[in-house]
Scaffold this motif. Structure first.
Motif, mmCIF file in Angstrom:
data_model
loop_
_atom_site.group_PDB
_atom_site.id
_atom_site.type_symbol
_atom_site.label_atom_id
_atom_site.label_comp_id
_atom_site.label_asym_id
_atom_site.label_seq_id
_atom_site.Cartn_x
_atom_site.Cartn_y
_atom_site.Cartn_z
ATOM 1 N N LEU A 141 3.147 12.009 -0.732
ATOM 2 C CA LEU A 141 1.801 11.503 -0.995
ATOM 3 C C LEU A 141 1.195 11.988 -2.314
ATOM 4 C CD1 LEU A 141 -0.322 9.661 0.247
ATOM 5 C CD2 LEU A 141 -1.314 11.661 1.324
ATOM 6 N N PRO A 142 1.145 13.294 -2.614
ATOM 7 C CA PRO A 142 0.510 13.688 -3.880
ATOM 8 C C PRO A 142 1.203 13.101 -5.113
ATOM 9 C CG PRO A 142 0.812 15.604 -2.466
ATOM 10 C CD PRO A 142 1.550 14.470 -1.839
ATOM 11 N N GLY A 143 2.523 13.152 -5.148
ATOM 12 C CA GLY A 143 3.252 12.599 -6.284
ATOM 13 C C GLY A 143 3.122 11.093 -6.373
ATOM 14 N N GLY A 144 3.103 10.432 -5.228
ATOM 15 C CA GLY A 144 2.934 8.979 -5.225
ATOM 16 C C GLY A 144 1.581 8.556 -5.768
ATOM 17 N N ILE A 145 0.542 9.291 -5.398
ATOM 18 C CA ILE A 145 -0.800 8.975 -5.897
ATOM 19 C C ILE A 145 -0.866 9.166 -7.408
ATOM 20 C CG2 ILE A 145 -3.199 9.765 -5.882
ATOM 21 C CD1 ILE A 145 -2.834 10.339 -2.886
ATOM 22 N N VAL A 146 -0.364 10.284 -7.892
ATOM 23 C CA VAL A 146 -0.406 10.556 -9.330
ATOM 24 C C VAL A 146 0.458 9.554 -10.092
ATOM 25 C CG1 VAL A 146 0.210 12.251 -11.100
ATOM 26 C CG2 VAL A 146 -0.967 12.984 -9.034
ATOM 27 N N ASN A 147 1.627 9.234 -9.590
ATOM 28 C CA ASN A 147 2.507 8.282 -10.268
ATOM 29 C C ASN A 147 1.899 6.889 -10.319
ATOM 30 O OD1 ASN A 147 4.394 10.266 -10.713
ATOM 31 N ND2 ASN A 147 5.645 9.706 -8.962
ATOM 32 N N ARG A 148 1.248 6.467 -9.262
ATOM 33 C CA ARG A 148 0.629 5.146 -9.268
ATOM 34 C C ARG A 148 -0.584 5.107 -10.188
ATOM 35 N NH1 ARG A 148 3.374 1.329 -8.974
ATOM 36 N NH2 ARG A 148 1.676 0.006 -8.296
ATOM 37 N N CYS A 149 -1.306 6.228 -10.302
ATOM 38 C CA CYS A 149 -2.417 6.291 -11.265
ATOM 39 C C CYS A 149 -1.890 6.247 -12.695
ATOM 40 C CB CYS A 149 -3.254 7.548 -11.045
ATOM 41 S SG CYS A 149 -4.305 7.433 -9.596
ATOM 42 N N ALA A 150 -0.673 6.714 -12.892
ATOM 43 C CA ALA A 150 -0.041 6.635 -14.208
ATOM 44 C C ALA A 150 0.569 5.259 -14.448
ATOM 45 C CB ALA A 150 1.035 7.708 -14.338
ATOM 46 N N LYS A 151 0.420 4.346 -13.487
ATOM 47 C CA LYS A 151 0.921 2.974 -13.568
ATOM 48 C C LYS A 151 2.434 2.895 -13.717
ATOM 49 C CE LYS A 151 -3.074 0.777 -13.639
ATOM 50 N NZ LYS A 151 -3.507 -0.201 -12.724
ATOM 51 N N LEU A 152 3.135 3.800 -13.079
ATOM 52 C CA LEU A 152 4.589 3.699 -13.053
ATOM 53 C C LEU A 152 4.995 2.599 -12.089
ATOM 54 C CD1 LEU A 152 5.639 7.464 -12.947
ATOM 55 C CD2 LEU A 152 5.697 5.931 -14.891
ATOM 56 N N PRO A 153 6.131 1.954 -12.309
ATOM 57 C CA PRO A 153 6.601 0.952 -11.349
ATOM 58 C C PRO A 153 6.849 1.582 -9.981
ATOM 59 C CG PRO A 153 7.833 0.803 -13.394
ATOM 60 C CD PRO A 153 6.988 2.027 -13.490
ATOM 61 N N ARG A 154 6.807 0.775 -8.949
ATOM 62 C CA ARG A 154 6.891 1.295 -7.573
ATOM 63 C C ARG A 154 8.182 2.071 -7.320
ATOM 64 N NH1 ARG A 154 3.922 -3.573 -5.805
ATOM 65 N NH2 ARG A 154 1.935 -2.766 -5.078
ATOM 66 N N LYS A 155 9.307 1.540 -7.781
ATOM 67 C CA LYS A 155 10.577 2.225 -7.533
ATOM 68 C C LYS A 155 10.649 3.554 -8.282
ATOM 69 C CE LYS A 155 13.335 -1.835 -6.463
ATOM 70 N NZ LYS A 155 14.479 -2.656 -6.839
ATOM 71 N N VAL A 156 10.169 3.565 -9.503
ATOM 72 C CA VAL A 156 10.161 4.806 -10.284
ATOM 73 C C VAL A 156 9.199 5.805 -9.654
ATOM 74 C CG1 VAL A 156 9.638 5.786 -12.545
ATOM 75 C CG2 VAL A 156 10.831 3.609 -12.373
ATOM 76 N N SER A 157 8.051 5.306 -9.217
ATOM 77 C CA SER A 157 7.064 6.167 -8.570
ATOM 78 C C SER A 157 7.630 6.787 -7.300
ATOM 79 C CB SER A 157 5.812 5.357 -8.244
ATOM 80 O OG SER A 157 4.886 6.128 -7.542
ATOM 81 N N LEU A 158 8.347 5.992 -6.532
ATOM 82 C CA LEU A 158 8.952 6.500 -5.298
ATOM 83 C C LEU A 158 10.035 7.529 -5.597
ATOM 84 C CD1 LEU A 158 8.978 6.119 -2.208
ATOM 85 C CD2 LEU A 158 10.794 4.459 -2.538
ATOM 86 N N ALA A 159 10.797 7.313 -6.650
ATOM 87 C CA ALA A 159 11.868 8.248 -6.993
ATOM 88 C C ALA A 159 11.319 9.568 -7.528
ATOM 89 C CB ALA A 159 12.804 7.618 -8.022
ATOM 90 N N LEU A 160 10.226 9.520 -8.283
ATOM 91 C CA LEU A 160 9.670 10.726 -8.886
ATOM 92 C C LEU A 160 8.660 11.450 -8.003
ATOM 93 C CD1 LEU A 160 9.136 9.534 -12.557
ATOM 94 C CD2 LEU A 160 10.986 10.931 -11.646
ATOM 95 N N ALA A 161 8.215 10.816 -6.929
ATOM 96 C CA ALA A 161 7.161 11.393 -6.086
ATOM 97 C C ALA A 161 7.508 12.779 -5.530
ATOM 98 C CB ALA A 161 6.808 10.437 -4.960
ATOM 99 N N PRO A 162 8.714 13.029 -5.011
ATOM 100 C CA PRO A 162 8.986 14.375 -4.488
ATOM 101 C C PRO A 162 8.919 15.465 -5.554
ATOM 102 C CG PRO A 162 10.611 12.833 -3.651
ATOM 103 C CD PRO A 162 9.823 12.113 -4.679
ATOM 104 N N GLY A 163 9.408 15.190 -6.748
ATOM 105 C CA GLY A 163 9.359 16.185 -7.808
ATOM 106 C C GLY A 163 7.938 16.470 -8.271
ATOM 107 N N VAL A 164 7.146 15.419 -8.435
ATOM 108 C CA VAL A 164 5.759 15.593 -8.852
ATOM 109 C C VAL A 164 4.971 16.300 -7.752
ATOM 110 C CG1 VAL A 164 3.652 14.363 -9.514
ATOM 111 C CG2 VAL A 164 5.855 13.621 -10.413
ATOM 112 N N SER A 165 5.227 15.940 -6.497
ATOM 113 C CA SER A 165 4.545 16.607 -5.380
ATOM 114 C C SER A 165 4.904 18.084 -5.320
ATOM 115 C CB SER A 165 4.920 15.944 -4.054
ATOM 116 O OG SER A 165 4.422 14.643 -3.998
ATOM 117 N N THR A 166 6.167 18.396 -5.544
ATOM 118 C CA THR A 166 6.585 19.795 -5.535
ATOM 119 C C THR A 166 5.889 20.572 -6.642
ATOM 120 O OG1 THR A 166 8.728 19.148 -4.633
ATOM 121 C CG2 THR A 166 8.585 21.315 -5.645
ATOM 122 N N ALA A 167 5.776 19.978 -7.818
ATOM 123 C CA ALA A 167 5.081 20.638 -8.928
ATOM 124 C C ALA A 167 3.604 20.842 -8.600
ATOM 125 C CB ALA A 167 5.233 19.823 -10.203
ATOM 126 N N ILE A 168 2.972 19.842 -8.006
ATOM 127 C CA ILE A 168 1.560 19.958 -7.639
ATOM 128 C C ILE A 168 1.360 21.034 -6.588
ATOM 129 C CG2 ILE A 168 -0.321 18.751 -6.445
ATOM 130 C CD1 ILE A 168 0.537 16.228 -7.943
#
Length: 129
Positions: free
Chosen positions: A19-46
């Motif tokens: 959830l946290p990485g998905g929210i940030v990635n979608r606010c950055a206007k990343l495509p859905r598949k890229v956002s889904l792939a990067l969400a765990p890493g961004v969430s872990t960093a957050i």
């Protein structure tokens, strides 16, 4: 632990990890598949950054620090996108004029092929002898 409790724990972990990485990635206007792939890493960093900051402030770990840092990161992405769109016109790639009118536009040229999306292969001319 029962299977029901285990399933609830897995569902909560997946939500916390995505959830946290998905929210940030979608606010950055990343495509859905890229956002889904990067969400765990961004969430872990957050989550890691919020745990460090919460420890320095004297708070124990709970869901409030990651939620606050997610909101801050999402707002930061939105502000950066707004500034980028404001400084560089997204359609032309040119900076707007001082009076706010958009920069120079590209001139449309007629397409030489009847189907612009179709690749037309032509033979090379024979080399001169």
């Amino acid at each position: 632990m029962s299977w029901l409790g285990f399933c609830a724990l897995v569902a909560a972990s997946v939500v916390l990890l995505m959830l946290p990485g998905g929210i940030v990635n979608r606010c950055a206007k990343l495509p859905r598949k890229v956002s889904l792939a990067l969400a765990p890493g961004v969430s872990t960093a957050i989550i890691a950054a919020s745990a460090i900051v919460a420890n320095k402030v004297g708070l124990g770990w709970n869901l409030l620090p990651p939620a606050l840092l997610t909101v801050v990161c999402a707002l930061g992405c939105l502000v950066v996108r707004w500034l980028a769109h404001r400084l560089v016109d997204a359609r032309t790639g040119h900076a707007p004029h001082a009076d706010g009118t958009p920069g120079p536009r590209r001139v449309a040229r007629p397409c030489p092929h009847p189907h612009p999306r179709r690749l037309v292969l032509r033979r090379r001319p024979a080399p001169p002898r």
